[in-house]
Design an enzyme around this catalytic site. Sequence first.
Site, PDB file in Angstrom:
ATOM      1  N   HIS A  63      -9.442 -68.324  29.761  1.00 53.79           N
ATOM      2  CA  HIS A  63      -9.863 -69.254  28.701  1.00 53.79           C
ATOM      3  C   HIS A  63      -9.192 -68.948  27.376  1.00 53.79           C
ATOM      4  CE1 HIS A  63     -13.740 -69.836  31.220  1.00 53.79           C
ATOM      5  NE2 HIS A  63     -12.876 -70.788  31.490  1.00 53.79           N
ATOM      6  N   HIS A  64      -8.107 -68.171  27.392  1.00 51.40           N
ATOM      7  CA  HIS A  64      -7.488 -67.845  26.101  1.00 51.40           C
ATOM      8  C   HIS A  64      -6.893 -69.083  25.451  1.00 51.40           C
ATOM      9  CE1 HIS A  64      -3.897 -67.966  28.570  1.00 51.40           C
ATOM     10  NE2 HIS A  64      -3.147 -67.900  27.499  1.00 51.40           N
ATOM     11  N   ARG A  65      -6.650 -70.113  26.251  1.00 51.71           N
ATOM     12  CA  ARG A  65      -6.238 -71.414  25.722  1.00 51.71           C
ATOM     13  C   ARG A  65      -7.014 -72.510  26.436  1.00 51.71           C
ATOM     14  NH1 ARG A  65      -0.049 -71.866  23.709  1.00 51.71           N
ATOM     15  NH2 ARG A  65      -0.128 -70.047  22.369  1.00 51.71           N
ATOM     16  N   LYS A  69      -5.755 -75.444  33.315  1.00 49.18           N
ATOM     17  CA  LYS A  69      -4.944 -76.420  34.050  1.00 49.18           C
ATOM     18  C   LYS A  69      -4.513 -75.849  35.385  1.00 49.18           C
ATOM     19  CE  LYS A  69      -2.320 -80.249  33.718  1.00 49.18           C
ATOM     20  NZ  LYS A  69      -2.861 -80.615  35.036  1.00 49.18           N
ATOM     21  N   LYS A  93       2.071 -68.606  34.643  1.00 45.30           N
ATOM     22  CA  LYS A  93       3.083 -69.672  34.675  1.00 45.30           C
ATOM     23  C   LYS A  93       3.105 -70.423  33.346  1.00 45.30           C
ATOM     24  CE  LYS A  93       2.868 -71.318  38.798  1.00 45.30           C
ATOM     25  NZ  LYS A  93       2.452 -72.089  39.967  1.00 45.30           N
ATOM     26  N   ASP A  98       5.677 -71.674  28.090  1.00 44.83           N
ATOM     27  CA  ASP A  98       5.105 -72.131  26.824  1.00 44.83           C
ATOM     28  C   ASP A  98       4.369 -73.461  26.942  1.00 44.83           C
ATOM     29  OD1 ASP A  98       5.772 -69.977  25.211  1.00 44.83           O
ATOM     30  OD2 ASP A  98       7.804 -70.727  24.893  1.00 44.83           O
ATOM     31  N   LYS A 105      -7.447 -73.463  39.129  1.00 41.98           N
ATOM     32  CA  LYS A 105      -7.056 -74.036  40.429  1.00 41.98           C
ATOM     33  C   LYS A 105      -8.308 -74.506  41.143  1.00 41.98           C
ATOM     34  CE  LYS A 105      -3.161 -74.548  42.685  1.00 41.98           C
ATOM     35  NZ  LYS A 105      -1.814 -74.639  42.081  1.00 41.98           N
ATOM     36  N   SER A 364       3.235 -82.027  33.838  1.00 46.65           N
ATOM     37  CA  SER A 364       1.813 -82.356  33.673  1.00 46.65           C
ATOM     38  C   SER A 364       1.429 -82.269  32.197  1.00 46.65           C
ATOM     39  CB  SER A 364       0.935 -81.390  34.464  1.00 46.65           C
ATOM     40  OG  SER A 364       0.800 -81.821  35.793  1.00 46.65           O
TER      41      SER A 364
HETATM   42  P1  NAD Z   1       2.633 -80.762  50.293  1.00 47.06           P
HETATM   43  O1  NAD Z   1       1.328 -80.875  50.956  1.00 47.06           O
HETATM   44  O2  NAD Z   1       3.227 -81.979  49.654  1.00 47.06           O
HETATM   45  O3  NAD Z   1       3.746 -80.187  51.288  1.00 47.06           O
HETATM   46  C1  NAD Z   1       3.627 -79.039  52.056  1.00 47.06           C
HETATM   47  C2  NAD Z   1       4.503 -79.255  53.300  1.00 47.06           C
HETATM   48  O4  NAD Z   1       4.583 -78.035  54.043  1.00 47.06           O
HETATM   49  C3  NAD Z   1       3.923 -80.317  54.234  1.00 47.06           C
HETATM   50  O5  NAD Z   1       4.932 -81.256  54.547  1.00 47.06           O
HETATM   51  C4  NAD Z   1       3.498 -79.507  55.468  1.00 47.06           C
HETATM   52  O6  NAD Z   1       3.597 -80.243  56.663  1.00 47.06           O
HETATM   53  C5  NAD Z   1       4.466 -78.343  55.423  1.00 47.06           C
HETATM   54  N1  NAD Z   1       4.002 -77.153  56.124  1.00 47.06           N
HETATM   55  C6  NAD Z   1       2.740 -76.670  56.248  1.00 47.06           C
HETATM   56  N2  NAD Z   1       2.719 -75.522  56.968  1.00 47.06           N
HETATM   57  C7  NAD Z   1       4.006 -75.284  57.315  1.00 47.06           C
HETATM   58  C8  NAD Z   1       4.649 -74.261  58.064  1.00 47.06           C
HETATM   59  N3  NAD Z   1       3.951 -73.244  58.583  1.00 47.06           N
HETATM   60  N4  NAD Z   1       5.998 -74.308  58.206  1.00 47.06           N
HETATM   61  C9  NAD Z   1       6.724 -75.318  57.677  1.00 47.06           C
HETATM   62  N5  NAD Z   1       6.158 -76.337  56.957  1.00 47.06           N
HETATM   63  C10 NAD Z   1       4.831 -76.317  56.783  1.00 47.06           C
HETATM   64  O7  NAD Z   1       2.466 -79.559  49.239  1.00 47.06           O
HETATM   65  P2  NAD Z   1       3.328 -79.280  47.949  1.00 47.06           P
HETATM   66  O8  NAD Z   1       2.664 -79.935  46.799  1.00 47.06           O
HETATM   67  O9  NAD Z   1       4.752 -79.547  48.254  1.00 47.06           O
HETATM   68  O10 NAD Z   1       3.076 -77.714  47.786  1.00 47.06           O
HETATM   69  C11 NAD Z   1       3.830 -76.749  48.493  1.00 47.06           C
HETATM   70  C12 NAD Z   1       3.724 -75.419  47.774  1.00 47.06           C
HETATM   71  O11 NAD Z   1       4.182 -75.568  46.426  1.00 47.06           O
HETATM   72  C13 NAD Z   1       2.321 -74.839  47.658  1.00 47.06           C
HETATM   73  O12 NAD Z   1       2.396 -73.434  47.703  1.00 47.06           O
HETATM   74  C14 NAD Z   1       1.881 -75.277  46.280  1.00 47.06           C
HETATM   75  O13 NAD Z   1       0.869 -74.431  45.746  1.00 47.06           O
HETATM   76  C15 NAD Z   1       3.175 -75.131  45.532  1.00 47.06           C
HETATM   77  N6  NAD Z   1       3.244 -75.898  44.284  1.00 47.06           N
HETATM   78  C16 NAD Z   1       3.092 -77.248  44.275  1.00 47.06           C
HETATM   79  C17 NAD Z   1       3.193 -77.936  43.072  1.00 47.06           C
HETATM   80  C18 NAD Z   1       3.132 -79.446  43.007  1.00 47.06           C
HETATM   81  O14 NAD Z   1       3.401 -79.995  41.918  1.00 47.06           O
HETATM   82  N7  NAD Z   1       2.840 -80.144  44.073  1.00 47.06           N
HETATM   83  C19 NAD Z   1       3.410 -77.234  41.878  1.00 47.06           C
HETATM   84  C20 NAD Z   1       3.574 -75.851  41.924  1.00 47.06           C
HETATM   85  C21 NAD Z   1       3.493 -75.198  43.141  1.00 47.06           C
END
Ligand code: NAD
Length: 473
Positions: A63-65, A69, A93, A98, A105, A364
Site C-alpha cells: 500500500h505504499h502507493r 494494481k 514491477k 515507474d 493480484k 494499463s
Molecule cells: P493466456 O491465458 O492468454 O495464455 C496462456 C497460454 O498458455 C494459453 O494459450 C494456454 O493454452 C497456454 N498453456 C497453458 N499451459 C501450458 C503448457 N503447460 N505448455 C504450453 N502452453 C500452455 O495468458 P496470458 O495473459 O498470456 O498470461 C501468460 C503469462 O504471462 C502468465 O504467467 C501471466 O501471469 C503473465 N502475464 C500476463 C500479462 C497480461 O497482460 N496478460 C501481463 C504480465 C504477465
Amino acid sequence: MPNNVSFLDSVNRYFDAAAPFTDLPEGLLKQIKVCNSVYQVYFPVKINGEVKVIEAYRAQHSHHRSPTKGGIRYSNHVNQEEVVALATLMSYKCAIVDVPFGGAKGGVRINPWEYSESDLEKITRRYTTELIRRKFIGPAIDVPAPDYGTGSREMAWIYDTYRSFHGDDINAAGCVTGKPVNQNGVRGRTEATGRGVFYGIREACNQKDLMDKLGLSLGIEGKTMVVQGLGNVGAHTATISQDEGGVKIIGVSEVEGAIYSKDGFDIHEVMRHRQEHGSILSFPGVQTFGKEDRRAVMEFECDILVPAALENQIDRDNAPNVKAKIIAEAANGPVTADGAEILAKKGVVVIPDIYLNAGGVTVSYFEWLKNLSHMRFGRLEKRFDEGAYRRIIEQIEQTTGKTVSERDKQMIVRGADEIDLVRSGLEETMITGFQGIYELYREKEGINDLRTAAFALAISKISNDYIALGIWP
Ligand code: NAD
C-alpha cells in the site's frame, strides 16, 4: 529436502538475495517484503441448475502507493500462495517501470475453459460484487486487469458491475483496465505485454558486452526464438519479434504439445493452423512432441527461450538441460530459484519477469490515466501537430526550391494517434527500465545477474517512497 521450491519461496529468495545490496534497515526490508492484505472468499454460483461454490482471492501486496494494481487469473491452480507471489511481483514491477501503483493480484480457482460464456459472466460479476462489498476494487483503491485465463471480455463485465453499484462515480471506468477499446479501454492494451517483452529483449540484445559474453552477434535481428504458450503474451511476443525484430521462430508449445524446426516457420501460419485444426501438432514439416512431452520445449536449442504460459516451468530438474542463451521471462515466475542458480552457473542470461512483462501494467497505467482524464490520447494535439509539420515542410520547400511529393508529405506530417502514443510511451518505458537495471548490474560489485539488479532497484525505489512519505522514520 523438497525437490523444488514454491513460487512464493522463489520470489522471497530473489528478494533476500538482492536486499543486502540496498543497505536498508531490516525492519524496512521486512515491511517491503510482506503482503499487506489478502481477501479470500467463497461464493455460490448456480450452474446448470446446481450450486457451485467458487474459491477466489484478491491480494494487495503493498500500500505504499494507491491504487494497488494487478491482474485477475482464472485457473485451477489458483491458491493463496500463488496470488500473494503474483501480487508481490506486481509491486516490484510497478516500481521498476515507474508506474505509481502498489502491487495486487486476484485469482478465481476455476478452469475457465470448462465453463460457458454465460457461466463465466455470472462468476465474474459475482466475484466483482464480493470485491466491491469489501472495498477491494475502485479507481482509487485497487484496479484489476487481465491475466492468465481472462481478457477484455471479463474486464468489461467487471466495469459494468462496478458501474451499476457506483453510478455516481464519474471515474468508474478507472476501476479496471484491459477493457475493450469501445468500453473505455485504450488502443494497444491487448498487445502491450508481448510488445513490451519484445522491446525488452531487443534492448538486451543491443548491449555489446552482454552479447559478447554470450557469444552472440549484436542486435535482435536473425536470432532464433522458442516460445512456450501462444496466449495473449506468447502470441504477441512471437508475432512482433518476427515481424518487427526479424527474429526466426523455430519452436513453440501449447497445451497439446510442442513443435520444432531448425529452419523456422511463420508464426502467423502456425497460429492460423491451430485455429483451424485445433492443434499445432499437425502443422506440416516440423518435429512434434505430444502432450506428455511438451516440456521438452524448455530444452530446445535456440538463442532466446520465451516461457509465456505459467510459473515453475524451469526448475532444478530441467535447468541443466536448457540450451538457450537467453531466457526471456514473459510469464510470471517461470524459473524457480533453484533453476535460476543452475542457469546462472551455466552462463545463461535471464531477463527477469519483474521487468520484462511490465508492458501490461504500463499500458494499463495509460488506460487508467485516459479514464481519469475522460479523453482519448492525441485528441488535443494531433491536428495542431500536423499543421505545424506541414508549415515546416512548406518552409523547407520554399528555401530549397524543391518539392516533397504529396505521398511523402502525408507520411511526414501525420500527427500521432492514440496507438502511436501508447506504443511510444511503452517503448520509452521498457528502454528506460532496462537501463536502470543494467546500470546496477554493471556497476554494483557482487551483483552478477539481471534479476538481482532488478530486485535491488525495485526495493530501493519502494523504500524511497516509505521514507519520503514519512511512513518510515
Ligand atoms: P493466456 O491465458 O492468454 O495464455 C496462456 C497460454 O498458455 C494459453 O494459450 C494456454 O493454452 C497456454 N498453456 C497453458 N499451459 C501450458 C503448457 N503447460 N505448455 C504450453 N502452453 C500452455 O495468458 P496470458 O495473459 O498470456 O498470461 C501468460 C503469462 O504471462 C502468465 O504467467 C501471466 O501471469 C503473465 N502475464 C500476463 C500479462 C497480461 O497482460 N496478460 C501481463 C504480465 C504477465
